[in-house]
Design a protein around this motif. Sequence first.
Motif, PDB file in Angstrom:
ATOM      1  N   VAL A  51       0.836  -1.207   0.000  1.00 34.32           N
ATOM      2  CA  VAL A  51       0.000   0.000   0.000  1.00 34.32           C
ATOM      3  C   VAL A  51       0.864   1.248   0.000  1.00 34.32           C
ATOM      4  O   VAL A  51       0.596   2.217  -0.715  1.00 34.32           O
ATOM      5  N   GLY A  52       1.939   1.225   0.786  1.00 35.11           N
ATOM      6  CA  GLY A  52       2.840   2.370   0.827  1.00 35.11           C
ATOM      7  C   GLY A  52       3.488   2.639  -0.511  1.00 35.11           C
ATOM      8  O   GLY A  52       3.585   3.794  -0.948  1.00 35.11           O
ATOM      9  N   ILE A  53       3.921   1.590  -1.188  1.00 34.56           N
ATOM     10  CA  ILE A  53       4.552   1.756  -2.500  1.00 34.56           C
ATOM     11  C   ILE A  53       3.542   2.260  -3.523  1.00 34.56           C
ATOM     12  O   ILE A  53       3.848   3.129  -4.340  1.00 34.56           O
ATOM     13  N   VAL A  54       2.316   1.748  -3.468  1.00 36.24           N
ATOM     14  CA  VAL A  54       1.276   2.208  -4.393  1.00 36.24           C
ATOM     15  C   VAL A  54       0.971   3.683  -4.156  1.00 36.24           C
ATOM     16  O   VAL A  54       0.825   4.457  -5.111  1.00 36.24           O
ATOM     17  N   GLN A  55       0.892   4.084  -2.910  1.00 33.81           N
ATOM     18  CA  GLN A  55       0.602   5.487  -2.635  1.00 33.81           C
ATOM     19  C   GLN A  55       1.737   6.396  -3.107  1.00 33.81           C
ATOM     20  O   GLN A  55       1.484   7.482  -3.610  1.00 33.81           O
ATOM     21  N   LEU A  56       2.970   5.941  -2.951  1.00 40.52           N
ATOM     22  CA  LEU A  56       4.087   6.725  -3.472  1.00 40.52           C
ATOM     23  C   LEU A  56       4.046   6.793  -4.993  1.00 40.52           C
ATOM     24  O   LEU A  56       4.338   7.830  -5.588  1.00 40.52           O
ATOM     25  N   ALA A  57       3.674   5.683  -5.632  1.00 44.93           N
ATOM     26  CA  ALA A  57       3.592   5.650  -7.098  1.00 44.93           C
ATOM     27  C   ALA A  57       2.480   6.555  -7.616  1.00 44.93           C
ATOM     28  O   ALA A  57       2.590   7.090  -8.726  1.00 44.93           O
ATOM     29  N   ARG A  58       1.428   6.741  -6.827  1.00 43.21           N
ATOM     30  CA  ARG A  58       0.337   7.627  -7.228  1.00 43.21           C
ATOM     31  C   ARG A  58       0.674   9.101  -7.037  1.00 43.21           C
ATOM     32  O   ARG A  58      -0.116   9.967  -7.376  1.00 43.21           O
ATOM     33  N   GLY A  59       1.838   9.373  -6.468  1.00 44.17           N
ATOM     34  CA  GLY A  59       2.266  10.759  -6.320  1.00 44.17           C
ATOM     35  C   GLY A  59       2.049  11.358  -4.946  1.00 44.17           C
ATOM     36  O   GLY A  59       2.336  12.535  -4.743  1.00 44.17           O
ATOM     37  N   GLU A  60       1.549  10.582  -3.999  1.00 46.69           N
ATOM     38  CA  GLU A  60       1.382  11.100  -2.646  1.00 46.69           C
ATOM     39  C   GLU A  60       2.743  11.126  -1.962  1.00 46.69           C
ATOM     40  O   GLU A  60       3.537  10.209  -2.113  1.00 46.69           O
ATOM     41  N   ASP A  61       2.995  12.179  -1.223  1.00 42.89           N
ATOM     42  CA  ASP A  61       4.295  12.339  -0.583  1.00 42.89           C
ATOM     43  C   ASP A  61       4.156  12.369   0.928  1.00 42.89           C
ATOM     44  O   ASP A  61       3.309  13.085   1.472  1.00 42.89           O
ATOM     45  N   PRO A  62       5.019  11.639   1.633  1.00 37.89           N
ATOM     46  CA  PRO A  62       5.051  11.746   3.089  1.00 37.89           C
ATOM     47  C   PRO A  62       5.643  13.094   3.492  1.00 37.89           C
ATOM     48  O   PRO A  62       6.435  13.680   2.754  1.00 37.89           O
ATOM     49  N   GLU A  63       5.256  13.580   4.654  1.00 45.84           N
ATOM     50  CA  GLU A  63       5.728  14.879   5.108  1.00 45.84           C
ATOM     51  C   GLU A  63       7.236  14.908   5.314  1.00 45.84           C
ATOM     52  O   GLU A  63       7.879  15.918   5.069  1.00 45.84           O
ATOM     53  N   LYS A  66      10.390  10.814   1.138  1.00 45.59           N
ATOM     54  CA  LYS A  66      10.154   9.474   0.601  1.00 45.59           C
ATOM     55  C   LYS A  66      11.204   8.473   1.050  1.00 45.59           C
ATOM     56  O   LYS A  66      10.886   7.326   1.345  1.00 45.59           O
ATOM     57  N   THR A  67      12.451   8.902   1.100  1.00 41.21           N
ATOM     58  CA  THR A  67      13.533   7.971   1.409  1.00 41.21           C
ATOM     59  C   THR A  67      13.384   7.380   2.800  1.00 41.21           C
ATOM     60  O   THR A  67      13.478   6.164   2.989  1.00 41.21           O
ATOM     61  N   ILE A  68      13.137   8.229   3.772  1.00 41.91           N
ATOM     62  CA  ILE A  68      13.007   7.729   5.141  1.00 41.91           C
ATOM     63  C   ILE A  68      11.734   6.898   5.295  1.00 41.91           C
ATOM     64  O   ILE A  68      11.703   5.915   6.029  1.00 41.91           O
ATOM     65  N   PHE A  69      10.683   7.269   4.559  1.00 42.61           N
ATOM     66  CA  PHE A  69       9.445   6.495   4.604  1.00 42.61           C
ATOM     67  C   PHE A  69       9.662   5.091   4.064  1.00 42.61           C
ATOM     68  O   PHE A  69       9.247   4.099   4.682  1.00 42.61           O
ATOM     69  N   VAL A  70      10.339   4.975   2.923  1.00 45.47           N
ATOM     70  CA  VAL A  70      10.603   3.665   2.333  1.00 45.47           C
ATOM     71  C   VAL A  70      11.526   2.853   3.240  1.00 45.47           C
ATOM     72  O   VAL A  70      11.341   1.642   3.414  1.00 45.47           O
TER      73      VAL A  70
END
Length: 119
Positions: A51-63, A66-70
Motif C-alpha cells: 500500500v505504501g509503495i502504491v501510494q508513493l507511485a500515485r504521487g502522494e508524498d510523506p511529510e 520518501k527515502t526515510i518512509f521507504v
Amino acid sequence: MLNPLMLVTGVAALFLAAWCGWAARRDQPTKDWHFIGMAVVSLLAVVQLAVGIVQLARGEDPEQGKTIFVAYLLGAFACIPAAGFMSLAERTRWGSVTVAAGGVVLAVLEVRLYDIWGR
C-alpha cells in the motif's frame, strides 16, 4: 498511508509480543503456533509495504520525505521475519524473548511510520 492498517499492524505486533513474552515467562521456546502468529503479522506488514509503495507511485508524498518512509517500510517488513529466524537458532526461552522484542520494535516502527507520513 492507511491509518487503520498501521493501527491493526501495530496492535497485532503487540499481541504477538505479549504472547511470546508469556511463553518466555513460562520458560518455553517459540512453537508452531507462534510462527503462525508471526506469519499473520508479517502478512500485515507485506500489505502495508504494498500500500505504501502504491501510494508513493500515485504521487502522494510523506511529510518527512520518501527515502526515510521507504526505509521504515522496509524495516517494518523485515522486523518479524528476522526475529523469527533468530528464534529458530535459539530454541530456548530466549527465542521467545527475541520474537517478543521484535513485536515491540514493529509496534514502535508503526508509530514512527505514522509520524513520517504525517496525515
